[in-house]
Motif scaffolding. Structure first.
Motif, short mmCIF file in Angstrom:
data_model
loop_
_atom_site.label_atom_id
_atom_site.label_comp_id
_atom_site.label_asym_id
_atom_site.label_seq_id
_atom_site.Cartn_x
_atom_site.Cartn_y
_atom_site.Cartn_z
N ASP A 77 0.84 -1.21 0.00
CA ASP A 77 0.00 0.00 0.00
C ASP A 77 0.87 1.26 0.00
O ASP A 77 0.56 2.25 -0.67
N PHE A 78 1.97 1.21 0.78
CA PHE A 78 2.91 2.34 0.80
C PHE A 78 3.52 2.54 -0.58
O PHE A 78 3.63 3.67 -1.08
N GLY A 79 3.93 1.43 -1.21
CA GLY A 79 4.51 1.52 -2.55
C GLY A 79 3.51 2.06 -3.55
O GLY A 79 3.87 2.86 -4.43
N LEU A 80 2.24 1.65 -3.43
CA LEU A 80 1.21 2.14 -4.35
C LEU A 80 1.00 3.64 -4.18
O LEU A 80 0.81 4.37 -5.16
N ALA A 81 1.05 4.11 -2.92
CA ALA A 81 0.91 5.55 -2.67
C ALA A 81 2.06 6.33 -3.30
O ALA A 81 1.86 7.41 -3.87
N LEU A 82 3.28 5.78 -3.20
CA LEU A 82 4.42 6.44 -3.84
C LEU A 82 4.28 6.44 -5.36
O LEU A 82 4.57 7.43 -6.03
N ALA A 83 3.82 5.33 -5.93
CA ALA A 83 3.70 5.22 -7.38
C ALA A 83 2.66 6.20 -7.93
O ALA A 83 2.73 6.57 -9.11
N ARG A 84 1.72 6.62 -7.10
CA ARG A 84 0.65 7.52 -7.55
C ARG A 84 0.96 8.99 -7.27
O ARG A 84 0.08 9.84 -7.44
N LEU A 113 10.71 8.67 -6.60
CA LEU A 113 9.81 8.10 -5.60
C LEU A 113 8.77 7.21 -6.26
O LEU A 113 8.42 6.14 -5.73
N ARG A 114 8.25 7.64 -7.42
CA ARG A 114 7.28 6.80 -8.13
C ARG A 114 7.93 5.49 -8.59
O ARG A 114 7.33 4.43 -8.52
N MET A 115 9.17 5.57 -9.05
CA MET A 115 9.89 4.36 -9.46
C MET A 115 10.10 3.42 -8.26
O MET A 115 9.92 2.21 -8.37
N THR A 116 10.44 4.01 -7.12
CA THR A 116 10.61 3.21 -5.89
C THR A 116 9.29 2.55 -5.51
O THR A 116 9.26 1.36 -5.14
N GLY A 117 8.20 3.30 -5.61
CA GLY A 117 6.89 2.75 -5.28
C GLY A 117 6.52 1.58 -6.18
O GLY A 117 6.04 0.54 -5.71
N ARG A 118 6.76 1.74 -7.48
CA ARG A 118 6.45 0.64 -8.42
C ARG A 118 7.31 -0.59 -8.13
O ARG A 118 6.84 -1.73 -8.21
N ALA A 119 8.58 -0.35 -7.76
CA ALA A 119 9.47 -1.47 -7.44
C ALA A 119 8.98 -2.21 -6.20
O ALA A 119 9.01 -3.45 -6.14
#
Length: 334
Positions: free
Chosen positions: A201-208, A219-225
């Protein structure tokens, strides 16, 4: 009068120093005892996430909270007084009880392996043990009960290791240290489990994140990873958790046999670990540990496989008969 008052203050100061030293001593002993139980704590952390997978994100933290509460009750309301009472009244009962718990861990782990390789036979086995959940709430409740049962065995091992590491000359100190270790380990284990389970969920928030700054893109790349890695991490933790149950259960049984003078298997594994370590060019202690852990895992897996038919054909029918006799008598008393 003033001399007597000053003497009283001196006495109070001396008592305060003794109390402070006692608190420091308790804290130090609790830290040492908790460190000795670290291996089982790691196993507990690896085992728990598999009980939360498959649920909606909104139910993950409530489920972890219910399991953590059950774990605290296990440690503080059941295991702590039972450990103190048994160590005082019947210390010889601790080892066989731990061995029974170890056999249960072996059974749980072997059942997961059995389910992976023979899913249809495993589902038929589970149907003999308990009714299939007809709705989401029943399924959730069954998962939580199963998690708390497994936690009980791991918690018993943690409390036994802690008790063995604490001097037995002061029961109050023993109780305080057991409580500190129990609360601290529960908070640590289920805090880490919550972070693992909600990492996606944290990663999804970063990806968005909206592209409003230069930092947003990495940060979006980190979230997707994170989102892409979490299924693999949870799968790996499930495998580690299953292996940990089998290994810990086998180790408990081997150590229990040593206590009864049947130390041949444990000594053979220890010697094998030393022999392989001597041939290893580096990390010899780790190599020796891995050999002993693998041997304990083989023992645990064999015991778990033997426990599967024993449970479905003997123990489960006996338990049903006991429950069928208890329920009518309970209804009659009403």
């Amino acid at each position: 009068m003033s001399g007597g008052l000053l003497a009283l203050f001196d006495d109070i100061a001396a008592l305060a120093k003794v109390a402070a030293a006692s608190i420091d001593d308790v804290a130090g002993q609790a830290a040492k005892a908790g460190t000795k139980a670290a291996g089982v704590v790691i196993d507990d952390t690896a085992v728990t996430p598999r009980y939360v997978t498959g649920f909606s994100p909104a139910r993950e933290l409530p489920i972890i909270g219910r399991i953590a509460l059950g774990s605290l009750k296990n440690k503080l309301l059941i295991l702590l007084p039972a450990a103190l009472a048994l160590s005082f009244l019947l210390p010889q009962a601790i080892t066989p009880l731990l061995m029974i718990g170890g056999a249960y861990l072996c059974y749980e782990g072997a059942e997961k392996v059995y389910e992976f390789f023979m899913p249809h036979a495993a589902h038929a086995h589970e149907a003999k043990l308990e009714p299939v959940a007809l709705d989401a709430q029943t399924f959730e409740d069954q998962k939580i009960v199963s998690a708390i049962k497994t936690d009980f065995i791991l918690s018993a091992e943690i409390m036994a290791i802690t008790l063995a590491a604490v001097p037995g000359d002061n029961t109050v100190n023993q109780a305080i240290i057991l409580a500190i270790v129990g609360v601290g380990i529960t908070a640590g284990v289920y805090g880490v489990v919550a972070l693992i389970v909600k990492a996606d969920d944290f990663g999804l928030a970063l990806a968005r994140l909206a592209p409003t700054s230069r930092a947003a893109a990495p940060l979006r790349m980190t979230g997707r990873a994170i989102v892409q890695a979490m299924p693999y991490l949870l799968g790996a933790l499930g495998t580690i958790g299953t292996a940990a149950m089998i290994w810990v259960g086998g180790g408990i049984i081997l150590h229990g046999l040593e206590a009864y003078g049947l130390g041949g298997p444990a000594h053979a594994l220890h010697d094998a670990g030393l022999a392989v370590a001597r041939a290893a060019p580096f990390a010899k202690p780790m190599v020796a540990w891995l050999v002993e852990a693998a041997g304990a895992g083989v023992v645990g897996f064999v015991i778990g496989l033997l426990a599967i038919p024993l449970t479905s054909r003997v123990l489960s029918p006996l338990w049903r008969q006991v429950k069928s006799r208890i329920r009518p008598s309970a209804q009659e008393t009403k």
